[in-house]
Design a protein around this motif. Structure first.
Motif, PDB file in Angstrom:
ATOM      1  N   GLU A 219     -36.895  96.526  34.768  1.00 19.68           N
ATOM      2  CA  GLU A 219     -37.410  97.345  35.556  1.00 19.68           C
ATOM      3  C   GLU A 219     -36.357  98.048  36.522  1.00 19.68           C
ATOM      4  N   LEU A 220     -36.590  99.190  36.692  1.00 18.79           N
ATOM      5  CA  LEU A 220     -35.798  99.913  37.718  1.00 18.79           C
ATOM      6  C   LEU A 220     -36.684 100.175  39.061  1.00 18.79           C
ATOM      7  N   ARG A 221     -36.227  99.823  40.300  1.00 16.28           N
ATOM      8  CA  ARG A 221     -37.135 100.041  41.425  1.00 16.28           C
ATOM      9  C   ARG A 221     -36.259 100.493  42.673  1.00 16.28           C
ATOM     10  N   ILE A 222     -37.142 101.474  43.507  1.00 17.84           N
ATOM     11  CA  ILE A 222     -36.152 101.860  44.839  1.00 17.84           C
ATOM     12  C   ILE A 222     -37.318 101.328  45.984  1.00 17.84           C
ATOM     13  N   SER A 223     -36.680 101.147  46.880  1.00 13.50           N
ATOM     14  CA  SER A 223     -37.476 100.956  48.200  1.00 13.50           C
ATOM     15  C   SER A 223     -36.773 101.356  49.565  1.00 13.50           C
ATOM     16  N   ASN A 224     -37.537 101.905  50.368  1.00 15.47           N
ATOM     17  CA  ASN A 224     -36.984 102.438  51.470  1.00 15.47           C
ATOM     18  C   ASN A 224     -37.820 101.843  52.755  1.00 15.47           C
ATOM     19  N   ASP A 234     -24.981  98.304  73.353  1.00 14.00           N
ATOM     20  CA  ASP A 234     -24.172  99.197  73.832  1.00 14.00           C
ATOM     21  C   ASP A 234     -22.772  98.945  73.475  1.00 14.00           C
ATOM     22  N   THR A 235     -22.541  99.388  72.121  1.00 19.43           N
ATOM     23  CA  THR A 235     -21.018  99.273  71.350  1.00 19.43           C
ATOM     24  C   THR A 235     -20.802 100.419  70.828  1.00 19.43           C
ATOM     25  N   PRO A 236     -19.549 100.499  70.755  1.00 16.86           N
ATOM     26  CA  PRO A 236     -19.087 101.954  69.898  1.00 16.86           C
ATOM     27  C   PRO A 236     -19.650 102.221  68.532  1.00 16.86           C
ATOM     28  N   TYR A 237     -20.445 101.325  68.010  1.00 14.62           N
ATOM     29  CA  TYR A 237     -20.687 101.632  66.806  1.00 14.62           C
ATOM     30  C   TYR A 237     -22.378 101.820  66.822  1.00 14.62           C
ATOM     31  N   SER A 238     -23.012 101.046  67.714  1.00 20.35           N
ATOM     32  CA  SER A 238     -24.730 101.326  67.821  1.00 20.35           C
ATOM     33  C   SER A 238     -24.958 102.457  68.608  1.00 20.35           C
ATOM     34  N   ARG A 239     -24.135 102.740  69.713  1.00 16.03           N
ATOM     35  CA  ARG A 239     -24.387 103.840  70.526  1.00 16.03           C
ATOM     36  C   ARG A 239     -24.494 105.366  69.830  1.00 16.03           C
ATOM     37  N   PRO A 240     -23.735 105.648  68.833  1.00 16.77           N
ATOM     38  CA  PRO A 240     -23.717 106.999  68.228  1.00 16.77           C
ATOM     39  C   PRO A 240     -24.898 107.267  67.347  1.00 16.77           C
ATOM     40  N   ILE A 241     -25.874 105.916  66.885  1.00 16.83           N
ATOM     41  CA  ILE A 241     -26.798 106.043  65.980  1.00 16.83           C
ATOM     42  C   ILE A 241     -28.170 106.033  66.659  1.00 16.83           C
ATOM     43  N   ASP A 242     -28.940 107.105  66.333  1.00 12.48           N
ATOM     44  CA  ASP A 242     -30.351 107.200  66.645  1.00 12.48           C
ATOM     45  C   ASP A 242     -31.227 106.146  65.911  1.00 12.48           C
ATOM     46  N   LYS A 243     -31.177 106.197  64.602  1.00 13.77           N
ATOM     47  CA  LYS A 243     -31.922 105.376  63.717  1.00 13.77           C
ATOM     48  C   LYS A 243     -31.161 104.950  62.324  1.00 13.77           C
ATOM     49  N   LEU A 244     -31.481 103.952  61.778  1.00 11.37           N
ATOM     50  CA  LEU A 244     -31.089 103.565  60.511  1.00 11.37           C
ATOM     51  C   LEU A 244     -32.360 103.246  59.478  1.00 11.37           C
ATOM     52  N   PHE A 245     -32.310 103.674  58.555  1.00 11.22           N
ATOM     53  CA  PHE A 245     -33.189 103.376  57.354  1.00 11.22           C
ATOM     54  C   PHE A 245     -32.586 102.830  56.374  1.00 11.22           C
ATOM     55  N   LEU A 246     -33.031 101.608  55.820  1.00 12.67           N
ATOM     56  CA  LEU A 246     -32.478 100.958  54.766  1.00 12.67           C
ATOM     57  C   LEU A 246     -32.969 101.377  53.614  1.00 12.67           C
ATOM     58  N   HIS A 247     -32.275 101.904  52.355  1.00 12.59           N
ATOM     59  CA  HIS A 247     -32.633 102.260  50.744  1.00 12.59           C
ATOM     60  C   HIS A 247     -31.988 101.097  50.049  1.00 12.59           C
ATOM     61  N   SER A 248     -32.530 100.804  49.261  1.00 14.77           N
ATOM     62  CA  SER A 248     -32.335  99.723  48.147  1.00 14.77           C
ATOM     63  C   SER A 248     -32.545 100.272  46.798  1.00 14.77           C
ATOM     64  N   LEU A 249     -31.996  99.930  45.919  1.00 19.28           N
ATOM     65  CA  LEU A 249     -31.884 100.047  44.524  1.00 19.28           C
ATOM     66  C   LEU A 249     -32.110  98.848  43.740  1.00 19.28           C
ATOM     67  N   ARG A 250     -32.962  98.464  42.734  1.00 18.84           N
ATOM     68  CA  ARG A 250     -32.838  97.138  42.300  1.00 18.84           C
ATOM     69  C   ARG A 250     -32.986  97.499  40.691  1.00 18.84           C
ATOM     70  N   PHE A 251     -32.436  96.596  40.049  1.00 21.96           N
ATOM     71  CA  PHE A 251     -32.478  96.631  38.412  1.00 21.96           C
ATOM     72  C   PHE A 251     -32.664  95.254  38.187  1.00 21.96           C
ATOM     73  N   SER A 252     -34.082  94.986  37.826  1.00 22.14           N
ATOM     74  CA  SER A 252     -34.315  93.518  37.598  1.00 22.14           C
ATOM     75  C   SER A 252     -34.881  93.186  36.076  1.00 22.14           C
ATOM     76  N   PHE A 253     -34.809  91.808  35.871  1.00 16.32           N
ATOM     77  CA  PHE A 253     -35.153  91.292  34.793  1.00 16.32           C
ATOM     78  C   PHE A 253     -36.338  90.330  35.323  1.00 16.32           C
TER      79      PHE A 253
END
Length: 256
Positions: A219-224, A234-253
Motif C-alpha cells: 500500500e502507498l499512503r500519504i498523510s497531512n 523565542d529561538t532563531p529557528y522558531s521565531r521566523p516560522i508561523d506554522k508547520l504542517f507535517l507531510h508523511s509518505l508511507r509504503f506499507s506491507f
C-alpha cells in the motif's frame, strides 16, 4: 511531493498489475481473512516525513541577543525541509461492514526524524558550530511516535487472487520519546519544538494479494497534519516560522 512517491506508485501498480494477469489459478484461501467479519494482522512501513512551512512576514530579520539586544544570528536567506526516512511497525484489526467496505485500525510505533534547513547569506551569520561552509544549518526533531489511525477501506471485486482498494481516514499521533531542548543551551544551539500530539488525515491506494495461508497487501499512503504542529519559542529557528504542517509518505506491507 508528487515526484517523491511517483516511483513507489509505479512499483505498486506494476506489482498489482502483474498479479492481476495470472488469474487461471484456483483462487487461494488467503488464510480465511475475508471469511471472518473480524480479523487481525501486522504491518511494516517505510516512512518519509517533511514539513510544509508557512513563514512569518519578517522571517528574514536578524535574531537579537536576549541579553544585550545586539544581533546574535544574521538574516536568513531560506528555510526549507528535506525528506527524512523512518520505520514503522504495528498490528492490524479490521472489521468487515460489507463485502466491499471495511473499517480498520492499525496502531503503530513510528521511528522517524523531521528536518528543517536554515540558509544564511554567509557561514558567519550564525555562531553555531554546526553551520556549514555554504551557510546552511540543519535542525532535526528526533521523536518516537505512537499513531492510531482509523480508516475505511473500499475494495473492488476480487479477480482470482487479486483485488484493488482505496482507503482514507483520520489518525491520532502522540510522542512518547523526544530529544528535549536543554534550557542551559545558548539560543543558536537550541532545538525546534513540535506538538506532542496532533491529528492528521490520510488517503492511499493498494492491492490485496491472496496466498494459501495469508493475505499480503502492499500500500502507498500519504498523510497531512490537520493543524499547526510547531510550539512557539523565542529561538532563531522558531521565531521566523508561523506554522508547520507535517507531510508523511508511507509504503506499507500488510500481512493478514
Amino acid at each position: 511531493m508528487i515526484k517523491r512517491f511517483t516511483p513507489l506508485l509505479l512499483t505498486l501498480l506494476m506489482l498489482c498489475g502483474k498479479i492481476s494477469f495470472a488469474q487461471q489459478v484456483v483462487p487461494a484461501w488467503g488464510g480465511g481473512a475475508d471469511q471472518r467479519d473480524l480479523s487481525f494482522g501486522f504491518t511494516f512501513q517505510y516512512v518519509s516525513n517533511d514539513y510544509k512551512i508557512i513563514k512569518n512576514p519578517n522571517w528574514q530579520a536578524p535574531y537579537p541577543d536576549p541579553v544585550t539586544g545586539q544581533t546574535l544570528v544574521g538574516p536568513l536567506a531560506s528555510i526549507t525541509s528535506k525528506s527524512s526516512p523512518g520505520l514503522a511497525v504495528g498490528f492490524i484489526s479490521r472489521y468487515s461492514l460489507t463485502e466491499h467496505l471495511e473499517v480498520r485500525s492499525t496502531p503503530l510505533l513510528v521511528f522517524s526524524d523531521r528536518s528543517l534547513m536554515f540558509g544564511y547569506y554567509s557561514a558567519n551569520a550564525n555562531p553555531s558550530s554546526e553551520v556549514t561552509k555554504d551557510g546552511f544549518l540543519e535542525r532535526q526533531v528526533q521523536t518516537t511516535m505512537v499513531e492510531v489511525p482509523l480508516t475505511l477501506k473500499l475494495k473492488s471485486d476480487r479477480l482470482g487472487n487479486f483485488r484493488m482498494y482505496v482507503m482514507g481516514g483520520l489518525k491520532y499521533s502522540a510522542a512518547i520519546s523526544t530529544k528535549k531542548a536543554e534550557r542551559d543551551l545558548s539560543p543558536e544551539d537550541k532545538l525546534i519544538k513540535n506538538a506532542s500530539h496532533f491529528a492528521s488525515y490520510e488517503a492511499g491506494i493498494g492491492c490485496d494479494i491472496y496466498f494459501e495461508f495469508f493475505k499480503f497487501s502492499p500500500e502507498l499512503r500519504i498523510s497531512n497534519s490537520l493543524g499547526n504542529i510547531i510550539v512557539p519559542d523565542d529561538t532563531p529557528y522558531s521565531r521566523p516560522i508561523d506554522k508547520l504542517f507535517l507531510h508523511s509518505l508511507r509504503f506499507s506491507f500488510y500481512f493478514e
